[in-house]
Design a protein around this motif. Structure first.
Motif, PDB file in Angstrom:
ATOM      1  N   THR A 227       0.838  -1.195   0.000  1.00  0.00           N
ATOM      2  CA  THR A 227       0.000   0.000   0.000  1.00  0.00           C
ATOM      3  C   THR A 227       0.871   1.242   0.000  1.00  0.00           C
ATOM      4  OG1 THR A 227      -1.648  -1.175   1.293  1.00  0.00           O
ATOM      5  CG2 THR A 227      -1.850   1.213   1.188  1.00  0.00           C
ATOM      6  N   GLU A 228       0.687   2.104  -1.004  1.00  0.00           N
ATOM      7  CA  GLU A 228       1.420   3.359  -1.033  1.00  0.00           C
ATOM      8  C   GLU A 228       0.905   4.254   0.090  1.00  0.00           C
ATOM      9  OE1 GLU A 228       3.858   4.419  -2.667  1.00  0.00           O
ATOM     10  OE2 GLU A 228       4.115   2.901  -4.207  1.00  0.00           O
ATOM     11  N   THR A 229       1.769   4.917   0.794  1.00  0.00           N
ATOM     12  CA  THR A 229       1.365   5.816   1.861  1.00  0.00           C
ATOM     13  C   THR A 229       1.806   7.219   1.520  1.00  0.00           C
ATOM     14  OG1 THR A 229       3.408   5.380   3.059  1.00  0.00           O
ATOM     15  CG2 THR A 229       1.488   4.036   3.638  1.00  0.00           C
ATOM     16  N   ASP A 230       0.959   8.190   1.880  1.00  0.00           N
ATOM     17  CA  ASP A 230       1.281   9.588   1.618  1.00  0.00           C
ATOM     18  C   ASP A 230       2.263  10.132   2.640  1.00  0.00           C
ATOM     19  OD1 ASP A 230      -0.432   9.634  -0.572  1.00  0.00           O
ATOM     20  OD2 ASP A 230      -2.158  10.146   0.684  1.00  0.00           O
ATOM     21  N   ALA A 231       2.279   9.558   3.806  1.00  0.00           N
ATOM     22  CA  ALA A 231       3.191  10.021   4.857  1.00  0.00           C
ATOM     23  C   ALA A 231       3.819   8.828   5.539  1.00  0.00           C
ATOM     24  CB  ALA A 231       2.431  10.867   5.873  1.00  0.00           C
ATOM     25  N   LEU A 232       5.067   8.963   5.913  1.00  0.00           N
ATOM     26  CA  LEU A 232       5.761   7.885   6.593  1.00  0.00           C
ATOM     27  C   LEU A 232       5.233   7.736   8.013  1.00  0.00           C
ATOM     28  CD1 LEU A 232       9.441   8.683   5.583  1.00  0.00           C
ATOM     29  CD2 LEU A 232       7.906   7.023   4.541  1.00  0.00           C
ATOM     30  N   ALA A 233       5.183   6.494   8.473  1.00  0.00           N
ATOM     31  CA  ALA A 233       4.852   6.259   9.876  1.00  0.00           C
ATOM     32  C   ALA A 233       5.923   6.919  10.732  1.00  0.00           C
ATOM     33  CB  ALA A 233       4.783   4.763  10.152  1.00  0.00           C
ATOM     34  N   GLU A 234       5.523   7.410  11.900  1.00  0.00           N
ATOM     35  CA  GLU A 234       6.442   8.192  12.732  1.00  0.00           C
ATOM     36  C   GLU A 234       7.745   7.468  13.055  1.00  0.00           C
ATOM     37  OE1 GLU A 234       6.516  10.622  16.975  1.00  0.00           O
ATOM     38  OE2 GLU A 234       4.623   9.927  16.099  1.00  0.00           O
ATOM     39  N   PRO A 235       7.708   6.179  13.479  1.00  0.00           N
ATOM     40  CA  PRO A 235       8.987   5.524  13.775  1.00  0.00           C
ATOM     41  C   PRO A 235       9.865   5.369  12.540  1.00  0.00           C
ATOM     42  CG  PRO A 235       7.123   4.046  14.218  1.00  0.00           C
ATOM     43  CD  PRO A 235       6.563   5.354  13.804  1.00  0.00           C
ATOM     44  N   LEU A 236       9.257   5.142  11.395  1.00  0.00           N
ATOM     45  CA  LEU A 236      10.037   5.019  10.171  1.00  0.00           C
ATOM     46  C   LEU A 236      10.635   6.362   9.788  1.00  0.00           C
ATOM     47  CD1 LEU A 236      10.956   3.182   7.859  1.00  0.00           C
ATOM     48  CD2 LEU A 236       8.895   3.859   6.618  1.00  0.00           C
ATOM     49  N   ALA A 237       9.839   7.421   9.938  1.00  0.00           N
ATOM     50  CA  ALA A 237      10.343   8.757   9.622  1.00  0.00           C
ATOM     51  C   ALA A 237      11.546   9.098  10.495  1.00  0.00           C
ATOM     52  CB  ALA A 237       9.231   9.789   9.819  1.00  0.00           C
ATOM     53  N   ASP A 238      11.470   8.721  11.772  1.00  0.00           N
ATOM     54  CA  ASP A 238      12.599   8.979  12.670  1.00  0.00           C
ATOM     55  C   ASP A 238      13.848   8.221  12.224  1.00  0.00           C
ATOM     56  OD1 ASP A 238      10.983  10.595  14.191  1.00  0.00           O
ATOM     57  OD2 ASP A 238      10.509   9.040  15.674  1.00  0.00           O
ATOM     58  N   ALA A 239      13.653   6.973  11.758  1.00  0.00           N
ATOM     59  CA  ALA A 239      14.792   6.162  11.328  1.00  0.00           C
ATOM     60  C   ALA A 239      15.405   6.687  10.037  1.00  0.00           C
ATOM     61  CB  ALA A 239      14.359   4.707  11.156  1.00  0.00           C
ATOM     62  N   LEU A 240      14.564   7.210   9.156  1.00  0.00           N
ATOM     63  CA  LEU A 240      15.046   7.640   7.842  1.00  0.00           C
ATOM     64  C   LEU A 240      15.596   9.060   7.838  1.00  0.00           C
ATOM     65  CD1 LEU A 240      12.288   6.267   5.442  1.00  0.00           C
ATOM     66  CD2 LEU A 240      14.498   5.241   6.008  1.00  0.00           C
ATOM     67  N   GLN A 244      18.048  10.721   5.042  1.00  0.00           N
ATOM     68  CA  GLN A 244      17.528  11.640   4.032  1.00  0.00           C
ATOM     69  C   GLN A 244      18.282  12.969   4.073  1.00  0.00           C
ATOM     70  OE1 GLN A 244      13.245  10.889   5.228  1.00  0.00           O
ATOM     71  NE2 GLN A 244      12.994  11.058   3.016  1.00  0.00           N
ATOM     72  N   GLU A 245      18.728  13.359   5.257  1.00  0.00           N
ATOM     73  CA  GLU A 245      19.530  14.578   5.364  1.00  0.00           C
ATOM     74  C   GLU A 245      20.913  14.372   4.751  1.00  0.00           C
ATOM     75  OE1 GLU A 245      19.519  15.405   9.509  1.00  0.00           O
ATOM     76  OE2 GLU A 245      17.468  16.215   9.524  1.00  0.00           O
ATOM     77  N   LYS A 246      21.456  13.168   4.886  1.00  0.00           N
ATOM     78  CA  LYS A 246      22.770  12.868   4.324  1.00  0.00           C
ATOM     79  C   LYS A 246      22.705  12.668   2.818  1.00  0.00           C
ATOM     80  CE  LYS A 246      26.743   9.768   4.883  1.00  0.00           C
ATOM     81  NZ  LYS A 246      27.318   8.637   5.660  1.00  0.00           N
ATOM     82  N   PHE A 247      21.579  12.124   2.325  1.00  0.00           N
ATOM     83  CA  PHE A 247      21.404  11.867   0.894  1.00  0.00           C
ATOM     84  C   PHE A 247      20.152  12.600   0.413  1.00  0.00           C
ATOM     85  CE2 PHE A 247      23.619   8.146   2.615  1.00  0.00           C
ATOM     86  CZ  PHE A 247      24.675   8.016   1.739  1.00  0.00           C
ATOM     87  N   PRO A 248      20.198  13.942   0.369  1.00  0.00           N
ATOM     88  CA  PRO A 248      18.985  14.701   0.019  1.00  0.00           C
ATOM     89  C   PRO A 248      18.515  14.479  -1.413  1.00  0.00           C
ATOM     90  CG  PRO A 248      20.908  16.144   0.075  1.00  0.00           C
ATOM     91  CD  PRO A 248      21.360  14.820   0.624  1.00  0.00           C
ATOM     92  N   GLY A 249      19.385  13.980  -2.273  1.00  0.00           N
ATOM     93  CA  GLY A 249      18.997  13.789  -3.664  1.00  0.00           C
ATOM     94  C   GLY A 249      18.305  12.474  -3.945  1.00  0.00           C
ATOM     95  N   VAL A 250      18.137  11.632  -2.943  1.00  0.00           N
ATOM     96  CA  VAL A 250      17.500  10.332  -3.150  1.00  0.00           C
ATOM     97  C   VAL A 250      16.013  10.421  -2.824  1.00  0.00           C
ATOM     98  CG1 VAL A 250      17.414   7.919  -2.424  1.00  0.00           C
ATOM     99  CG2 VAL A 250      19.622   9.070  -2.639  1.00  0.00           C
ATOM    100  N   PRO A 251      15.143  10.275  -3.817  1.00  0.00           N
ATOM    101  CA  PRO A 251      13.705  10.276  -3.527  1.00  0.00           C
ATOM    102  C   PRO A 251      13.340   9.012  -2.735  1.00  0.00           C
ATOM    103  CG  PRO A 251      14.139  10.559  -5.888  1.00  0.00           C
ATOM    104  CD  PRO A 251      15.418  10.119  -5.249  1.00  0.00           C
ATOM    105  N   VAL A 252      12.571   9.181  -1.678  1.00  0.00           N
ATOM    106  CA  VAL A 252      12.200   8.058  -0.822  1.00  0.00           C
ATOM    107  C   VAL A 252      10.686   7.900  -0.807  1.00  0.00           C
ATOM    108  CG1 VAL A 252      12.253   7.120   1.520  1.00  0.00           C
ATOM    109  CG2 VAL A 252      14.233   8.378   0.635  1.00  0.00           C
ATOM    110  N   THR A 253      10.239   6.682  -1.025  1.00  0.00           N
ATOM    111  CA  THR A 253       8.823   6.363  -0.875  1.00  0.00           C
ATOM    112  C   THR A 253       8.703   5.226   0.127  1.00  0.00           C
ATOM    113  OG1 THR A 253       8.874   4.804  -2.738  1.00  0.00           O
ATOM    114  CG2 THR A 253       8.206   7.067  -3.218  1.00  0.00           C
ATOM    115  N   ALA A 254       7.599   5.194   0.838  1.00  0.00           N
ATOM    116  CA  ALA A 254       7.380   4.158   1.841  1.00  0.00           C
ATOM    117  C   ALA A 254       6.187   3.313   1.447  1.00  0.00           C
ATOM    118  CB  ALA A 254       7.158   4.776   3.215  1.00  0.00           C
ATOM    119  N   GLN A 255       6.295   2.033   1.648  1.00  0.00           N
ATOM    120  CA  GLN A 255       5.203   1.112   1.352  1.00  0.00           C
ATOM    121  C   GLN A 255       4.953   0.275   2.604  1.00  0.00           C
ATOM    122  OE1 GLN A 255       6.777  -0.915  -2.107  1.00  0.00           O
ATOM    123  NE2 GLN A 255       5.686   0.454  -3.480  1.00  0.00           N
TER     124      GLN A 255
END
Length: 311
Positions: A227-240, A244-255
């Motif tokens: 399932t595509e999600t519009d927003a990352l779950a909070e624990p996943l967002a914290d982990a990523l 994402q700050e180190k690799f700002p050019g990498v588009p990230v999607t969460a499923q």
């Protein structure tokens, strides 16, 4: 002033079509990383039954081993100009020798026969042992055409050169236009796995798809699958976030996946350039346990699979 030599990408060769595909994948990976490629052929001296009492060792054919490595080196340097390729013959137990070779590598690449024309790996005892014990990432690459016989394409058998080219194209060799896919355990996302996944995506200029589970591993998956999600779950967002700050050019999607995470990773691998999974580091010198999710990925994934050990 001395500098630390770059760790090479190491590819294990045995002459079969799958190992040729792995060597070519490893060559492309070495170019992406700007490091040399080291080709190794591991063999073991066997004790023949009738001479067991005298412990008479029957050495392998050194000429065949040297020819295998030389032809692979020539093929890859011709195919990838500018690539530095070295070769080594490793004696002793093949699994032990390959684990030792991996210790000084960026990563180790092994070939594996496919279970079918679209997905899956058939792991031999050596490959499974190496995946379970290596302290560095191990990438499994399956042959592009598992329906053909394993006729030793690099040492000249039924088809001298065509199988070499055919073995490194088509399904299974990865590095297409797909994203890098990584499986993340929200109960304990590991930095080594995420670091490898983000690094792989930025080197390929692709996006990163993060697949994470929301239910127990033995819970049946829902009919919707991934399932595509519009927003990352909070624990996943914290982990990523730091990655994402180190690799700002990498588009990230969460499923988000409900149920067995292995099956969802397999689905995600269908159009992936690379699937990245983790394996808890083992300190024992015996056993080949790799975990159910990683095992499912290796058995059924369509893309190359990188197994990253972590604490």
């Amino acid at each position: 002033m001395s500098s630390t030599p770059a760790r090479p990408v190491v590819a294990g060769l045995d002459g079969r079509r799958a190992s040729v595909a792995a060597a070519d994948w490893a060559a492309r990976e070495a170019l992406l990383r700007g490091v040399p490629l080291r080709l190794v052929h591991a063999w073991e001296q066997l004790i023949v039954p009738y001479a067991s009492l005298a412990q008479v060792a029957v050495p392998p054919d050194p000429e065949r081993s040297a020819q295998l490595l030389a032809r692979a080196r020539d093929h890859l340097t011709h195919r990838h100009p500018g690539l530095e390729v070295t070769t080594d013959r490793l004696s002793g137990d093949p699994a032990t020798a390959l684990v030792a070779a991996a210790a000084d590598a960026e990563l180790l690449v092994l070939g594996s026969r496919g279970l079918g024309r679209t997905a899956g790996f058939l792991l031999g005892s050596v490959a499974r042992t190496v995946v379970a014990r290596a302290g560095r990432p191990v990438v499994l690459v399956r042959s592009a055409d598992p329906g053909k016989p394993e006729d030793d394409p690099l040492t000249g058998s039924h088809e001298p050169e065509a199988p070499v080219s055919g073995a490194v194209s088509g399904a299974g060799d990865g590095d297409g236009d797909g994203d890098v896919v990584v499986g993340v355990d929200l109960d304990g996302p590991d930095e080594a796995v995420l670091a490898f996944a983000f690094d792989s995506a930025v080197r390929r200029g692709t996006g990163l798809r993060v697949v994470y589970g929301r239910g127990p591993a033995d819970e049946p998956a829902d009919a919707a699958g991934l399932t595509e999600t519009d927003a990352l779950a909070e624990p996943l967002a914290d982990a990523l976030r730091p990655w994402q700050e180190k690799f700002p050019g990498v588009p990230v999607t969460a499923q988000a996946a409900i149920g067995r995470p292995g099956s969802h990773l397999v689905d995600a691998s269908a159009d992936a350039a690379l699937l990245v999974v983790g394996r808890a580091a083992r300190h024992a010198t015996i056993g080949t346990h790799i975990g159910p999710v990683t095992d499912a990925a290796l058995r059924h994934a369509a893309s190359p699979v990188a197994v990253v050990p972590h604490d």
